[in-house]
Design an enzyme around this catalytic site. Sequence first.
Site, PDB file in Angstrom:
ATOM      1  N   TYR A 193       0.931  -1.310   0.061  1.00  0.00           N
ATOM      2  CA  TYR A 193      -0.028   0.021   0.021  1.00  0.00           C
ATOM      3  C   TYR A 193       0.845   1.367  -0.099  1.00  0.00           C
ATOM      4  O   TYR A 193       2.037   1.191   0.400  1.00  0.00           O
ATOM      5  CB  TYR A 193      -0.889   0.030   1.245  1.00  0.00           C
ATOM      6  CG  TYR A 193      -0.376   0.654   2.330  1.00  0.00           C
ATOM      7  CD1 TYR A 193      -0.497   1.758   3.161  1.00  0.00           C
ATOM      8  CD2 TYR A 193       0.468  -0.406   3.092  1.00  0.00           C
ATOM      9  CE1 TYR A 193       0.127   2.012   4.234  1.00  0.00           C
ATOM     10  CE2 TYR A 193       0.941  -0.082   4.443  1.00  0.00           C
ATOM     11  CZ  TYR A 193       1.106   1.363   4.933  1.00  0.00           C
ATOM     12  OH  TYR A 193       1.354   1.682   6.131  1.00  0.00           O
ATOM     13  N   CYS A 194       0.232   2.381  -0.167  1.00  0.00           N
ATOM     14  CA  CYS A 194       0.969   3.512  -0.266  1.00  0.00           C
ATOM     15  C   CYS A 194      -0.159   4.622   0.520  1.00  0.00           C
ATOM     16  O   CYS A 194      -0.851   4.181   1.210  1.00  0.00           O
ATOM     17  CB  CYS A 194       1.550   4.122  -1.346  1.00  0.00           C
ATOM     18  SG  CYS A 194       0.236   4.122  -2.751  1.00  0.00           S
ATOM     19  N   GLY A 195      -0.080   5.870  -0.058  1.00  0.00           N
ATOM     20  CA  GLY A 195      -0.989   6.855   0.219  1.00  0.00           C
ATOM     21  C   GLY A 195      -2.371   6.527  -0.449  1.00  0.00           C
ATOM     22  O   GLY A 195      -3.364   6.910   0.090  1.00  0.00           O
ATOM     23  N   PHE A 246      -3.505   3.998   2.595  1.00  0.00           N
ATOM     24  CA  PHE A 246      -3.229   4.847   3.892  1.00  0.00           C
ATOM     25  C   PHE A 246      -4.782   5.686   3.779  1.00  0.00           C
ATOM     26  O   PHE A 246      -5.144   5.920   4.992  1.00  0.00           O
ATOM     27  CB  PHE A 246      -2.035   5.450   4.051  1.00  0.00           C
ATOM     28  CG  PHE A 246      -2.108   5.847   5.650  1.00  0.00           C
ATOM     29  CD1 PHE A 246      -1.838   4.702   6.576  1.00  0.00           C
ATOM     30  CD2 PHE A 246      -2.049   7.023   6.171  1.00  0.00           C
ATOM     31  CE1 PHE A 246      -1.836   5.214   8.048  1.00  0.00           C
ATOM     32  CE2 PHE A 246      -2.179   7.601   7.344  1.00  0.00           C
ATOM     33  CZ  PHE A 246      -1.843   6.424   8.393  1.00  0.00           C
TER      34      PHE A 246
END
Length: 296
Positions: free
Chosen positions: A249-251, A277
């Site tokens: 995952y990331c932002g 996130f």
Amino acid sequence: MTTERHPPTPSRSPRGEVFVSADELARLLTGDRPPIVLDIRLANDGPDGRPEYAAGHIPGAVFVDVAADLQSEPGGLAGRRPLPDIARLQSRAREWGVNDGDAVVVYDSAFGTKAGRAWWVLRWAGVADVRLLDGGLSAWAGRGHEVSTVEPAPPPGTVTLSAGHLPVLDADGAAEYAAAGRLLDARAPEVYRGEPAEPRRPRTGHIPGAISAPTHGNLTATGLLAGEDTLRRRFAGLGADGTAPVGVYCGGGVWAAHEVAVLAGLGIPAGLFVGSFSAWEADPRREVTVGDDPGR
């Protein structure tokens, strides 16, 4: 009569199934059935990336806007960049000139870290042959290949898309992967740590148990993909050695998509937490950890 025999086309390595070099792309574009080239722009400081595209792109490349074409309406627990509606994506892909069976190459001006979203979305939608240009536009221009300002008008394609061809994680799935030590956070280290706090964001930090694995760490200083041995050592040190699938995952599901592509090039299966996130932090029931420690 002698039958002419042509040597078989060499099979691609897993890395070659995901990435293509600038020189190889230039060669493919002169072939009998050149790939469809998509220019993926996601402007950091503007509403869209079209001005960048208009200023120079690979000849024949079709402009694709991440926000308009590769996601649906953001908000709430869906996160910043939810998956696009498959019918709309199919319509847009046909406008780009994509047909069933076409090879597609995607690139950006950020070494592939944003075009990875297009690679992932198109593969998720059933386009089997999609590759990322290693190093992006700078690698193309750096090798002396032509850059154009002419916007093409491709004939409409007939591709048929369907959802679900790549694994997707929701928040519960991400939590399970994190608890097992197999969730990678592709954001910058300081963002993983929660530094600095941002007033416009409800919370900062990372998913408890997630391991910091910035996607830029997969690149060399010049923006090219690091060597296979280097990448295998890196991911093995992060617990992703190929013996079990991992989550990323990331932002908002852009950088993480690039990291999923890098892992695919190593033959390591990985699921994308599309909401990332931005979806996690929007749910007050979800805990957040700050600092360097995963917090598992």
